[in-house]
Scaffold this active site. Structure first.
Site, PDB file in Angstrom:
ATOM      1  N   GLU A   1       4.105  -8.457   4.181  1.00  0.00           N
ATOM      2  CA  GLU A   1       3.721  -6.772   3.838  1.00  0.00           C
ATOM      3  C   GLU A   1       2.388  -7.491   4.690  1.00  0.00           C
ATOM      4  O   GLU A   1       1.223  -7.701   4.091  1.00  0.00           O
ATOM      5  CB  GLU A   1       3.233  -6.028   2.573  1.00  0.00           C
ATOM      6  CG  GLU A   1       4.415  -6.084   2.111  1.00  0.00           C
ATOM      7  CD  GLU A   1       4.475  -5.006   0.484  1.00  0.00           C
ATOM      8  OE1 GLU A   1       4.854  -3.498   1.026  1.00  0.00           O
ATOM      9  OE2 GLU A   1       3.100  -5.458  -0.182  1.00  0.00           O
TER      10      GLU A   1
ATOM     11  N   HIS B   1       1.246  -9.898  -4.473  1.00  0.00           N
ATOM     12  CA  HIS B   1       0.977  -8.709  -3.791  1.00  0.00           C
ATOM     13  C   HIS B   1      -0.567  -8.956  -3.339  1.00  0.00           C
ATOM     14  O   HIS B   1      -0.964  -9.539  -4.025  1.00  0.00           O
ATOM     15  CB  HIS B   1       1.313  -7.327  -3.853  1.00  0.00           C
ATOM     16  CG  HIS B   1       1.218  -6.267  -3.469  1.00  0.00           C
ATOM     17  ND1 HIS B   1      -0.018  -5.499  -3.003  1.00  0.00           N
ATOM     18  CD2 HIS B   1       2.083  -5.245  -3.527  1.00  0.00           C
ATOM     19  CE1 HIS B   1      -0.104  -4.337  -2.694  1.00  0.00           C
ATOM     20  NE2 HIS B   1       1.656  -4.219  -2.724  1.00  0.00           N
TER      21      HIS B   1
HETATM   22  P1  PGA Z   1       3.294   1.791   0.714  1.00  0.00           P
HETATM   23  O1  PGA Z   1       3.088   0.200  -0.414  1.00  0.00           O
HETATM   24  O2  PGA Z   1       4.356   2.024   0.433  1.00  0.00           O
HETATM   25  O3  PGA Z   1       2.214   2.638  -0.437  1.00  0.00           O
HETATM   26  O4  PGA Z   1       1.948   1.446   2.051  1.00  0.00           O
HETATM   27  C1  PGA Z   1       3.636  -1.088   0.157  1.00  0.00           C
HETATM   28  C2  PGA Z   1       3.340  -1.688  -1.078  1.00  0.00           C
HETATM   29  O5  PGA Z   1       1.803  -1.812  -1.046  1.00  0.00           O
HETATM   30  O6  PGA Z   1       3.960  -2.648  -1.069  1.00  0.00           O
END
Ligand code: PGA
Length: 248
Positions: A158, A88
């Protein structure tokens, strides 16, 4: 649909309450797999159910030994978890490298866990440097994975700049579609076209009930990694409901 709780909520009581509320909704779904990835200490507090899978937000590659603060894949499995979020951006920001990500993926697969591998550019530039950044990140994070093993992982795209914002600052669905094509192309080069096409690609970054369907439909992703909205039972339930309906 993966709820990434990050370092929330603040107590076990709240974790139980939140997970029960999510389970209530998840129990009514037929086509959507719901996973909660809580902080490690809450793993044993979540209701074990066929309708609600458990995941973690990290894993360590060694089996056991002198690794202060780390948690092994075996322990994760012992708690009944099936998914592991790896790489992540919030962990990468703390120093996690592609090399570490790669080791964690290999270990998790060996243990029969499904890695949810996060990739994404930190920012965008007009020259398109972010594309080569992403390509390199994918290549290095997945190194050591055999062609056939690609089907054992989930890729979570992401873009870091879209995380933790409001829904209208999330990526727009058309742009997401471009990126899913780009990522599949990279995977195709590395693992072969057929394997690449089978890969489960999900999106994360400010997903909520208002943008989930357009992101799924026009962005051509199979699901979401949801942070903030997964801590709000009504919001997360609405996302689940919308996704389930869309799948019908
Ligand atoms: P968020 O986070 O939905 O708060 O943008 C997503 C993530 O970091 O996996």
């Amino acid at each position: 649909m993966i709820a990434n709780w990050k370092m929330n909520p603040g107590t076990r009581v709240l974790a139980r309450k939140l997970s029960r509320e999510i389970l209530k909704k998840a129990s009514r779904l037929k086509k959507t797999t719901v996973v909660i990835a809580p902080p490690f200490p809450f793993l044993g507090d979540l209701p074990i159910s066929k309708k609600l899978e458990i995941g973690t937000q990290d894993v360590f590659w060694a089996k056991e030994g002198a690794f202060t603060g780390q948690v092994s894949a075996q322990v994760i499995k012992d708690f009944g978890a099936k998914y592991v979020i790896i790489g992540h951006s919030e962990r990468r920001a703390l120093g996690e490298t592609d090399d570490m990500v790669s080791k964690k993926i290999i270990t998790s697969i060996k243990m029969g866990l499904t890695p949810v591998v996060c990739v994404g550019e930190t920012s965008r530039d007009h020259q398109g440097m972010y594309l080569s950044f992403l390509e390199n990140q994918i290549k290095e994070s997945l190194k050591g994975l055999s062609r056939g093993e690609l089907s054992r992982i989930i890729i979570a795209y992401e873009p870091v700049w879209a995380i933790g914002k409001s829904a209208n600052e999330a990526m727009n669905p058309e742009k997401l579609h471009e990126m899913t094509i780009f990522i599949k192309k990279i995977l195709s080069r590395l693992f072969g076209r057929e394997n690449a096409l089978k890969t489960v690609l999900i999106y994360g970054g400010s997903v909520d009930a208002t943008n989930a369907i357009s992101l799924m439909k026009d962005g051509t992703v199979k699901g979401f990694l949801v942070g903030r909205a997964s801590l709000e039972p009504n919001n997360f339930s609405s996302i689940l409901e919308a996704v389930e309906k869309y799948k019908e």
